[in-house]
Design a protein around this motif. Structure first.
Motif, PDB file in Angstrom:
ATOM      1  N   ARG A  85       0.072  22.319  45.624  1.00  0.00           N
ATOM      2  CA  ARG A  85      -1.401  22.837  46.147  1.00  0.00           C
ATOM      3  C   ARG A  85      -1.039  23.258  47.538  1.00  0.00           C
ATOM      4  O   ARG A  85      -0.328  22.814  48.442  1.00  0.00           O
ATOM      5  CB  ARG A  85      -2.081  21.193  46.195  1.00  0.00           C
ATOM      6  CG  ARG A  85      -2.045  20.684  44.777  1.00  0.00           C
ATOM      7  CD  ARG A  85      -2.843  19.321  44.696  1.00  0.00           C
ATOM      8  NE  ARG A  85      -4.205  19.492  44.906  1.00  0.00           N
ATOM      9  CZ  ARG A  85      -5.315  19.755  44.151  1.00  0.00           C
ATOM     10  NH1 ARG A  85      -4.995  20.142  42.903  1.00  0.00           N
ATOM     11  NH2 ARG A  85      -6.690  19.771  44.288  1.00  0.00           N
ATOM     12  N   THR A 138      -3.465  24.346  51.305  1.00  0.00           N
ATOM     13  CA  THR A 138      -4.608  24.343  52.186  1.00  0.00           C
ATOM     14  C   THR A 138      -5.538  25.624  52.395  1.00  0.00           C
ATOM     15  O   THR A 138      -4.604  26.625  51.991  1.00  0.00           O
ATOM     16  CB  THR A 138      -4.443  23.618  53.877  1.00  0.00           C
ATOM     17  OG1 THR A 138      -3.580  24.782  54.283  1.00  0.00           O
ATOM     18  CG2 THR A 138      -3.569  22.353  53.747  1.00  0.00           C
ATOM     19  N   LYS A 139      -6.651  25.335  52.826  1.00  0.00           N
ATOM     20  CA  LYS A 139      -7.365  26.738  53.062  1.00  0.00           C
ATOM     21  C   LYS A 139      -6.509  27.519  54.176  1.00  0.00           C
ATOM     22  O   LYS A 139      -6.540  28.794  53.713  1.00  0.00           O
ATOM     23  CB  LYS A 139      -8.556  26.016  53.882  1.00  0.00           C
ATOM     24  CG  LYS A 139      -9.711  27.481  54.039  1.00  0.00           C
ATOM     25  CD  LYS A 139     -10.782  26.922  54.834  1.00  0.00           C
ATOM     26  CE  LYS A 139     -11.943  27.775  55.273  1.00  0.00           C
ATOM     27  NZ  LYS A 139     -13.068  27.465  55.626  1.00  0.00           N
ATOM     28  N   LEU A 170     -13.894  27.456  50.441  1.00  0.00           N
ATOM     29  CA  LEU A 170     -12.944  26.437  50.374  1.00  0.00           C
ATOM     30  C   LEU A 170     -13.350  25.616  51.798  1.00  0.00           C
ATOM     31  O   LEU A 170     -13.640  25.899  52.805  1.00  0.00           O
ATOM     32  CB  LEU A 170     -11.548  27.106  50.698  1.00  0.00           C
ATOM     33  CG  LEU A 170     -10.984  28.022  49.778  1.00  0.00           C
ATOM     34  CD1 LEU A 170      -9.510  28.106  49.697  1.00  0.00           C
ATOM     35  CD2 LEU A 170     -11.127  27.222  47.899  1.00  0.00           C
ATOM     36  N   LYS A 171     -12.891  24.273  51.364  1.00  0.00           N
ATOM     37  CA  LYS A 171     -13.000  23.210  52.310  1.00  0.00           C
ATOM     38  C   LYS A 171     -11.867  22.893  53.159  1.00  0.00           C
ATOM     39  O   LYS A 171     -10.811  23.147  52.696  1.00  0.00           O
ATOM     40  CB  LYS A 171     -13.834  21.795  51.661  1.00  0.00           C
ATOM     41  CG  LYS A 171     -14.995  21.949  50.996  1.00  0.00           C
ATOM     42  CD  LYS A 171     -15.329  20.746  50.537  1.00  0.00           C
ATOM     43  CE  LYS A 171     -16.977  20.843  49.554  1.00  0.00           C
ATOM     44  NZ  LYS A 171     -17.077  19.732  48.894  1.00  0.00           N
ATOM     45  N   ASN A 190     -10.646  20.371  54.637  1.00  0.00           N
ATOM     46  CA  ASN A 190      -9.974  19.136  54.343  1.00  0.00           C
ATOM     47  C   ASN A 190      -9.374  18.761  53.036  1.00  0.00           C
ATOM     48  O   ASN A 190      -9.019  17.624  52.502  1.00  0.00           O
ATOM     49  CB  ASN A 190     -10.497  17.842  54.750  1.00  0.00           C
ATOM     50  CG  ASN A 190     -12.107  17.768  54.169  1.00  0.00           C
ATOM     51  OD1 ASN A 190     -12.445  18.646  53.404  1.00  0.00           O
ATOM     52  ND2 ASN A 190     -12.674  16.677  54.339  1.00  0.00           N
ATOM     53  N   GLU A 191      -9.431  19.927  52.145  1.00  0.00           N
ATOM     54  CA  GLU A 191      -8.944  19.738  50.796  1.00  0.00           C
ATOM     55  C   GLU A 191      -7.867  20.614  50.366  1.00  0.00           C
ATOM     56  O   GLU A 191      -7.674  21.713  50.933  1.00  0.00           O
ATOM     57  CB  GLU A 191     -10.121  20.061  49.638  1.00  0.00           C
ATOM     58  CG  GLU A 191     -11.180  18.906  49.712  1.00  0.00           C
ATOM     59  CD  GLU A 191     -12.254  19.074  48.457  1.00  0.00           C
ATOM     60  OE1 GLU A 191     -12.078  19.697  47.634  1.00  0.00           O
ATOM     61  OE2 GLU A 191     -13.394  18.662  48.821  1.00  0.00           O
ATOM     62  N   THR A 192      -7.255  20.522  49.418  1.00  0.00           N
ATOM     63  CA  THR A 192      -5.971  21.252  48.931  1.00  0.00           C
ATOM     64  C   THR A 192      -6.439  22.029  47.532  1.00  0.00           C
ATOM     65  O   THR A 192      -7.304  21.124  46.857  1.00  0.00           O
ATOM     66  CB  THR A 192      -4.712  20.482  48.809  1.00  0.00           C
ATOM     67  OG1 THR A 192      -4.946  19.471  47.882  1.00  0.00           O
ATOM     68  CG2 THR A 192      -4.375  20.034  50.024  1.00  0.00           C
ATOM     69  N   TYR A 193      -5.703  22.883  47.141  1.00  0.00           N
ATOM     70  CA  TYR A 193      -6.120  23.731  45.933  1.00  0.00           C
ATOM     71  C   TYR A 193      -4.960  24.443  45.277  1.00  0.00           C
ATOM     72  O   TYR A 193      -3.999  24.667  45.970  1.00  0.00           O
ATOM     73  CB  TYR A 193      -7.186  24.913  46.216  1.00  0.00           C
ATOM     74  CG  TYR A 193      -8.464  24.409  46.963  1.00  0.00           C
ATOM     75  CD1 TYR A 193      -9.509  24.237  46.279  1.00  0.00           C
ATOM     76  CD2 TYR A 193      -8.755  24.268  48.361  1.00  0.00           C
ATOM     77  CE1 TYR A 193     -10.623  23.571  46.861  1.00  0.00           C
ATOM     78  CE2 TYR A 193      -9.810  24.000  48.953  1.00  0.00           C
ATOM     79  CZ  TYR A 193     -10.592  23.716  48.225  1.00  0.00           C
ATOM     80  OH  TYR A 193     -11.927  23.139  48.690  1.00  0.00           O
ATOM     81  N   GLN A 227      -6.857  27.442  41.111  1.00  0.00           N
ATOM     82  CA  GLN A 227      -8.142  27.176  41.493  1.00  0.00           C
ATOM     83  C   GLN A 227      -8.595  28.180  42.483  1.00  0.00           C
ATOM     84  O   GLN A 227      -9.744  28.431  42.337  1.00  0.00           O
ATOM     85  CB  GLN A 227      -8.068  25.812  42.182  1.00  0.00           C
ATOM     86  CG  GLN A 227      -8.051  24.524  41.156  1.00  0.00           C
ATOM     87  CD  GLN A 227      -7.758  23.206  42.063  1.00  0.00           C
ATOM     88  OE1 GLN A 227      -7.179  23.171  42.864  1.00  0.00           O
ATOM     89  NE2 GLN A 227      -8.640  22.253  41.362  1.00  0.00           N
TER      90      GLN A 227
END
Length: 64
Positions: A16, A18-19, A40-41, A43-46, A50
């Motif tokens: 995963r 980060t942005k 993309l946010k 504080n989230e991972t992708y 995705q």
């Protein structure tokens, strides 16, 4: 079962990102990075899949 068979059946960990990592990546064009920066946010991972799907979905989105 042998040890080799167990290794093959074990699920692989999903990588995963980060942005910020996507925005520095060579996997996307400047336009795609612009889309990712907006969608993309922070504080989230992708996963890579995705992120690619997000870009593709955005491209297919109807213009209002």
């Amino acid at each position: 079962m042998s040890e080799k068979e167990n290794e093959q059946k074990a699920p692989k960990p999903t990588v995963r990102f980060t942005k910020q990592q996507f925005l520095k990546s060579a996997n996307f064009t400047q336009v795609e990075k612009y889309v990712l920066s907006a969608v993309l946010k922070d504080n989230e991972t992708y996963t890579l899949d995705q992120a690619k799907k997000i870009v593709e979905d955005y491209k297919k989105k109807a213009v209002k």
